[in-house]
Design an enzyme around this catalytic site. Structure first.
Site: not given
Length: 229
Positions: A131, A154
């Protein structure tokens, strides 16, 4: 010295076969595909095919091509070869979209991740997910140390999923997105779990856009296309 990420150009073509292609008999379609794919293989250092039909409306294939791009003339030469590769088949093969960018060492970690995808390795995992990704303006106004702290959180989540590999492409100023994020996995539900966890990290509010998302299934060779193309 720790291994660093090499500079590579990775390109993803979103491909649909036209009505003129489907009007041809099977043997002619096979010849069209073979000639087109052969030209593509001559245009890049690596070519990988993924089935998008059935997973996404209006799309048949995702074609992943990659070249080594340490020298500045490489992108020009690559896109010239790509144009020629598609040029002989544009009546039959429609390029509906592209996502592309460059790999480079991360500004937040000093070492290359062991989960980093290498486009020149044989593909082993069956699913590809990719994406475009855009950060908010507010993200870049934070000091680098604050951004690094959020990104390390993250990264820590991602490292818990050692079976899922990732490729991060930089495309700021080159396409509409800033990054292209690419994953390979053998378990789509587990991948969905990873994405859910990542969306609860402190960096998530600084995501402006991470769609449209594309999921596809690896095609191991040309012969695998025979049953549906």
């Amino acid at each position: 010295m720790p291994e660093t990420t090499p500079q590579l150009l990775n390109h993803f073509s979103l491909v649909r076969f036209t009505s003129a292609y489907w009007a041809c008999p099977p043997e002619t379609r096979r010849q069209i595909r073979t000639e087109w794919l052969t030209r593509l293989e001559n245009a890049a250092d690596a070519v990988h095919l993924y089935q998008a039909f059935g997973l996404e409306a209006g799309l048949d294939l995702i074609v992943w091509t990659a070249v080594r791009a340490e020298e500045t003339h490489v992108p020009h030469a690559f896109f010239e070869r790509m144009a020629r590769a598609y040029g002989g088949s544009r009546e039959y093969v429609e390029l509906t979209g592209t996502l592309w960018g460059f790999t480079r060492p991360s500004q937040y970690t000093k070492t290359r991740s062991t989960q980093e995808l290498n486009p020149f390795d044989p593909r082993a995992l069956p699913y590809l997910v990719m994406y475009p990704f855009v950060k908010t303006s507010e993200w870049y106004l934070h000091p680098r140390e604050e951004r690094q702290s959020m990104m390390l959180e993250h990264i820590k989540v991602g490292k818990q999923y050692t079976d899922i590999t990732q490729l991060l492409l930089y495309s700021t100023g080159l396409q509409d997105q800033e990054f292209v994020v690419v994953y390979e996995t053998d378990d789509l539900l587990r991948f969905s779990q990873l994405v859910t966890e990542l969306r609860s990290t402190t960096a998530r509010p600084y995501t402006l856009r991470d769609t449209p998302l594309h999921t596809a299934i690896r095609v191991p060779d040309h012969a695998a296309l025979e049953s549906w193309l």
